[in-house]
Design an enzyme around this catalytic site. Structure first.
Site, short mmCIF file in Angstrom:
data_model
loop_
_atom_site.label_atom_id
_atom_site.label_comp_id
_atom_site.label_asym_id
_atom_site.label_seq_id
_atom_site.Cartn_x
_atom_site.Cartn_y
_atom_site.Cartn_z
N CYS A 44 0.83 -1.21 0.00
CA CYS A 44 0.00 0.00 0.00
C CYS A 44 0.87 1.26 0.00
O CYS A 44 1.44 1.63 1.03
CB CYS A 44 -0.92 -0.02 1.22
N CYS B 295 -0.37 4.08 2.28
CA CYS B 295 -0.08 3.85 3.71
C CYS B 295 1.41 4.06 3.99
O CYS B 295 1.77 4.66 5.00
CB CYS B 295 -0.42 2.42 4.12
N ASP B 296 2.28 3.53 3.16
CA ASP B 296 3.70 3.43 3.53
C ASP B 296 4.66 4.24 2.68
O ASP B 296 5.86 4.28 2.98
CB ASP B 296 4.12 1.94 3.48
#
Ligand code: NDP
Length: 313
Positions: free
Chosen positions: A136, A139-140
């Site tokens: 992701c 997200c990261d």
């Protein structure tokens, strides 16, 4: 056992639904599933869930949500759903495996079973997950500011992720197993025109290199399997698809490309069955959007039960 509401799944969508439903006067029963806590259990620092300026670990966030749901009276069954019967109300939910099964019935159900990223299946990928391997970019990606990363895949999501990452990182190399992308033409052009993005065609990742964190990948050319090379990088984003966890709902409810088909609000094709989180949402896939949709589903259930009670009086 009969209850007003069964929630299937215990990620941010299911737990938020439980918090709202319990505070709204119901006693929800959560069947927490194979992976209690959902995908966040597998993550380390979560920096983008509002309210945690110093980040929070994924497992801690989920434990807090569970405690909060329990505090207001949610009951938990830490087991898997074997089958559902949505043909008549009350709905039937069978829990457990093989001969050790129990049937529960409910006036309403919230499906919050989420989806799972598809992984390459390499030992090094599992070992380095959360240490440079992610599925992701939203997200990261931030953890790789100014660094070199790799994206694996050639679909819509892989190209979106590559373009998103290029805004943050030094370079993005897309490794794709065939010679052309599946992504929409306009997205392809955007990626081809981006100076930070380059492509390795007809190539698959054989191994992610690094002991404690990602240091690179070894790739193999699929047309000439003797042709192998190593690429240095700090992060590897796997973007080869997602699988919604909806197998048990087949033939019970309308699906769209495997995802639960959502109608107005959080309604599904079965009256009294609602949906929240990634089991219908293949676009946003964030903890906060899943939590938001869990809240909506609980409010919809409360209104639905009130309306059906009024009809029955
Ligand atoms: P895709 O299935 O489109 O693409 C997957 C990519 O990964 C392909 O390029 C494929 O290669 C590659 N790939 C698959 N398996 C492997 C493997 N083992 N090793 C290496 N490469 C692999 O998935 P995406 O997640 O990119 O996109 C899904 C799209 O569908 C999204 O746009 C999503 O929004 C959309 N969607 C729409 C729905 C709807 O309209 N109802 C429902 C669900 C999703 P190859 O090209 O060679 O096969």
């Amino acid at each position: 056992m009969h209850t007003q509401l069964i929630i299937i799944g215990s990620g941010p969508a299911g737990l938020t639904a439980a918090i709202y439903a319990a505070r709204g006067g119901l006693v929800p029963l959560i069947i927490s599933g194979n992976e209690p806590g959902g995908q966040l259990i597998l993550t380390t620092d979560v920096q983008n869930f509002p309210g945690f300026p110093d980040a929070i670990k994924g497992p801690a966030l989920m434990e807090n949500m569970r405690k909060q749901a329990e505090q207001f009276g949610t009951k938990f069954i830490d087991n898997v759903v074997a089958s559902v019967d949505f043909s008549t109300r009350p709905f039937k939910v069978t829990v457990g495996i093989d001969t050790d099964q129990t049937q529960y019935t409910a006036e309403a159900v919230i499906i919050a079973t989420g989806s799972s990223a598809v992984w390459l299946g390499l030992e090094s990928e599992t070992r380095l997950r959360g240490r440079g391997v992610s599925a992701c970019a939203t997200c990261d990606g931030f953890f790789f500011k100014g660094k070199d990363v790799i994206v694996v895949g050639g679909g819509e999501v892989a190209i979106e992720e590559a373009i998103f990452l290029a805004k943050l990182v030094k370079s993005v190399k897309v490794i794709h197993r065939s010679h052309e992308l599946r992504a929409a033409r306009i997205m392809q052009q955007k990626a081809f025109n981006n100076r930070k993005i380059s492509f390795f065609w007809n190539s698959v990742v054989e191994e992610i290199l690094g002991d404690k964190k990602v240091e690179g990948v070894r790739i193999k050319n699929v047309e000439n399997t003797a042709e192998k090379s190593k690429i240095k990088c700090d992060g590897v984003f796997i973007a080869i698809g997602h699988k919604p966890n909806t197998q048990i709902f087949r033939n019970q409810i309308e699906l769209d490309k495997g995802y639960i088909k959502k109608y107005e609000g959080s309604r599904t094709s079965v009256e009294g069955v609602f949906v929240a989180g990634d089991s219908y949402d293949y676009v946003y896939r964030q903890a906060v959007t899943a939590a938001g949709s869990g809240c909506k589903a609980a409010i919809d259930v409360i209104r639905y039960l009130e309306a059906t009670e009024r009809k029955e009086v």
